[in-house]
Design a protein around this motif. Structure first.
Motif, mmCIF file in Angstrom:
data_model
loop_
_atom_site.group_PDB
_atom_site.id
_atom_site.type_symbol
_atom_site.label_atom_id
_atom_site.label_comp_id
_atom_site.label_asym_id
_atom_site.label_seq_id
_atom_site.Cartn_x
_atom_site.Cartn_y
_atom_site.Cartn_z
ATOM 1 N N ASP A 182 2.489 13.703 -2.557
ATOM 2 C CA ASP A 182 3.872 13.644 -3.028
ATOM 3 C C ASP A 182 4.886 13.750 -1.893
ATOM 4 O OD1 ASP A 182 3.094 13.325 -5.621
ATOM 5 O OD2 ASP A 182 3.251 15.453 -6.141
ATOM 6 N N ARG A 183 4.477 14.311 -0.752
ATOM 7 C CA ARG A 183 5.385 14.374 0.388
ATOM 8 C C ARG A 183 5.579 12.997 1.019
ATOM 9 N NH1 ARG A 183 3.140 18.168 3.200
ATOM 10 N NH2 ARG A 183 4.665 19.833 2.811
ATOM 11 N N LEU A 193 7.225 8.751 -2.269
ATOM 12 C CA LEU A 193 8.396 9.208 -3.003
ATOM 13 C C LEU A 193 8.830 8.141 -3.991
ATOM 14 C CD1 LEU A 193 10.378 10.633 0.045
ATOM 15 C CD2 LEU A 193 8.715 11.804 -1.394
ATOM 16 N N ARG A 246 11.911 6.905 -6.638
ATOM 17 C CA ARG A 246 13.323 7.081 -6.975
ATOM 18 C C ARG A 246 13.874 5.749 -7.477
ATOM 19 N NH1 ARG A 246 17.346 7.023 -1.919
ATOM 20 N NH2 ARG A 246 18.513 5.865 -3.511
ATOM 21 N N ARG A 302 5.233 7.187 5.498
ATOM 22 C CA ARG A 302 5.980 7.464 4.276
ATOM 23 C C ARG A 302 6.148 6.177 3.477
ATOM 24 N NH1 ARG A 302 10.517 11.870 4.245
ATOM 25 N NH2 ARG A 302 8.536 13.006 4.282
ATOM 26 N N HIS A 361 8.421 4.702 0.023
ATOM 27 C CA HIS A 361 9.436 4.885 -1.016
ATOM 28 C C HIS A 361 9.217 3.818 -2.082
ATOM 29 C CE1 HIS A 361 11.599 7.170 2.150
ATOM 30 N NE2 HIS A 361 12.161 7.787 1.126
#
Length: 448
Positions: free
Chosen positions: A90-91, A94, A96, A127, A129
């Protein structure tokens, strides 16, 4: 968030290859060594299904995605990959809403902002998104630090997350580079011509200096990103057939033409003239042997070649002919192998030496130009059809531009990434590219 603790800890980790640690040392606030990609789908991606795919095909398959880098001090380059005891998916993944309700310009601004944000070295340096609601579907913005993998292997990891819509397994349409020269001549003349081409390439690297243009300046932290509308691959291939050139030649000439239009309209910098209009780019060349999937440890294995491109007032056929000759000359040389050897030597040299030589070499180019052949067939991401893919490689030293040509499912999409202080209007480059495509198609329409 709670740590994913279903794996045994490995406190001492594994040794980091010098060529991977080198990219951590090259990180600067004004130029981060991060590979960025964007993928968008025609339907919304289910977050839980995407998490399962990422865990199974990326995190579990490649240990580096749950390991953080640890560099040791000293004159030589040493480091280790160490398991992150606080790792949690979850880090890094992400979810959104898409910015401004799924507007393309807002998404481009989001990608540009991300390009200027450092990844945390206290955790695995990647990462994703997942932006829900972009153009009726989703957008996935992925960032991998270059120390994890080079651009080609990062793309292979990304493709590994996809499933074919028609049953064909994802694969590259062609190899990007080759270990041995592609001889143009035959018989005894072949090695002689290759030696001459290699000597010319080395001389060019040693003596090259770019003319003053509006692409010069001091990079800052703020970056931008943009991409053009997809161009049908058959259109590009058709130009190649009519001119006796390759798809790569045509795409490279189109990018050079877009730069020529941008520079001609810029109020800054002197005007270039034909014959004195070459601006050099760093072009990555993958020399790794083809494999069904990337190695478990990923890492970096590629060369960079210096390619001067004509960006002055020329017609498209003339510019394409120049590009074709120069790329063909590089292919019929040992330049990629020699520059790979030089890169390997630099990564194993004392940090002060390697850094100084790298800055000297990086200063010879205005940016990085990458051509990535993706899957020919349509793919899906966690069940959602993929509508398009594009990416941005990092730049170093004072380079202000990165351009990536990505082919996928019968279309070619070109992504432009810029330093906001040096190239304040990246959308002008996109518009110039679209104009260049239209002129090239019209100019080649009458050819047999």
């Amino acid at each position: 968030m709670t740590p994913d603790d279903d794996r045994p800890a490995a406190p001492h980790g594994r040794p980091m290859r010098p060529e991977d640690a080198f990219w951590l040392e090259l990180d600067r606030p004004e130029n981060l060594m991060v590979v960025t990609s964007l993928m968008w789908t025609s339907e919304e991606v289910d977050p839980d299904r995407l998490r399962a795919v990422v865990r199974e095909r990326m995190v579990d398959r490649f240990p580096v995605f749950r390991q953080r880098p640890v560099l040791h001090g000293g004159p030589l380059r040493r480091g280790r990959w160490v398991e992150d005891p606080d790792f949690t998916l979850d880090r890094h993944l992400l979810v959104r809403p898409a910015p401004d309700g799924g507007d393309r310009r807002a998404l481009a601004e989001f990608v540009g902002e991300q390009r200027g944000i450092p990844l945390e070295p206290q955790h695995p340096m990647w990462r994703m998104h997942l932006l829900q609601g972009y153009a009726g579907g989703s957008a996935l913005v992925t960032r991998f630090h270059h120390s994890i993998a080079d651009g080609i292997r990062s793309t292979e990891v990304m493709l590994g997350l996809l499933d074919p819509l028609d049953g064909e397994a994802p694969r590259f349409t062609a190899r990007v580079g080759r270990v041995r020269p592609a001889h143009r001549a035959t018989g005894p003349a072949a090695p002689v011509l290759t030696a001459l081409n290699t000597g010319l390439a080395l001389l060019t690297i040693g003596l090259w200096s770019n003319p003053r243009t509006a692409l010069e300046g001091r990079p800052r932290a703020a970056k931008s990103a943009a991409w053009g509308d997809p161009v049908p691959l058959e259109v590009v291939a058709g130009i190649g057939r009519r001119t006796g050139t390759t798809v790569n030649d045509v795409c490279t000439a189109l990018v050079a033409g877009a730069l020529a239009r941008y520079l001609a309209r810029s109020p800054h910098g002197p005007r270039l003239s034909t014959g004195d209009d070459d601006v050099a780019w760093m072009v990555p060349v993958n020399l790794a042997a083809p494999a069904p999937q990337p190695p478990e440890q990923l890492g970096n294995h590629f060369a960079l070649v210096l390619v001067p491109l004509p960006v002055g007032p020329r017609s498209f056929p003339d510019r394409l002919a120049v590009v074709h000759r120069r790329i063909r000359r590089i292919r019929d040389s040992w330049e990629p192998v020699l520059t790979l050897g030089l890169s390997d030597a630099l990564t194993r040299s004392p940090a002060l030496v390697g850094g100084a030589v790298t800055r000297w070499l990086g200063g010879k180019a205005v940016g990085v130009l990458t051509n990535v052949p993706g899957p020919r067939a349509p793919m899906s991401l966690a069940g959602a059809p993929v509508a398009g893919v594009v990416g941005w490689a990092p730049t170093s030293d004072r380079q202000a531009l990165t351009v990536t040509v990505f082919s996928y499912a019968g279309s070619v999409t070109v992504g432009f990434g810029a330093d906001c202080a040096v190239v304040p209007d990246v959308d002008a480059l996109v518009a110039a590219f679209q104009e260049e495509v239209a002129e090239a198609v019209a100019g080649c329409a009458d050819r047999p």
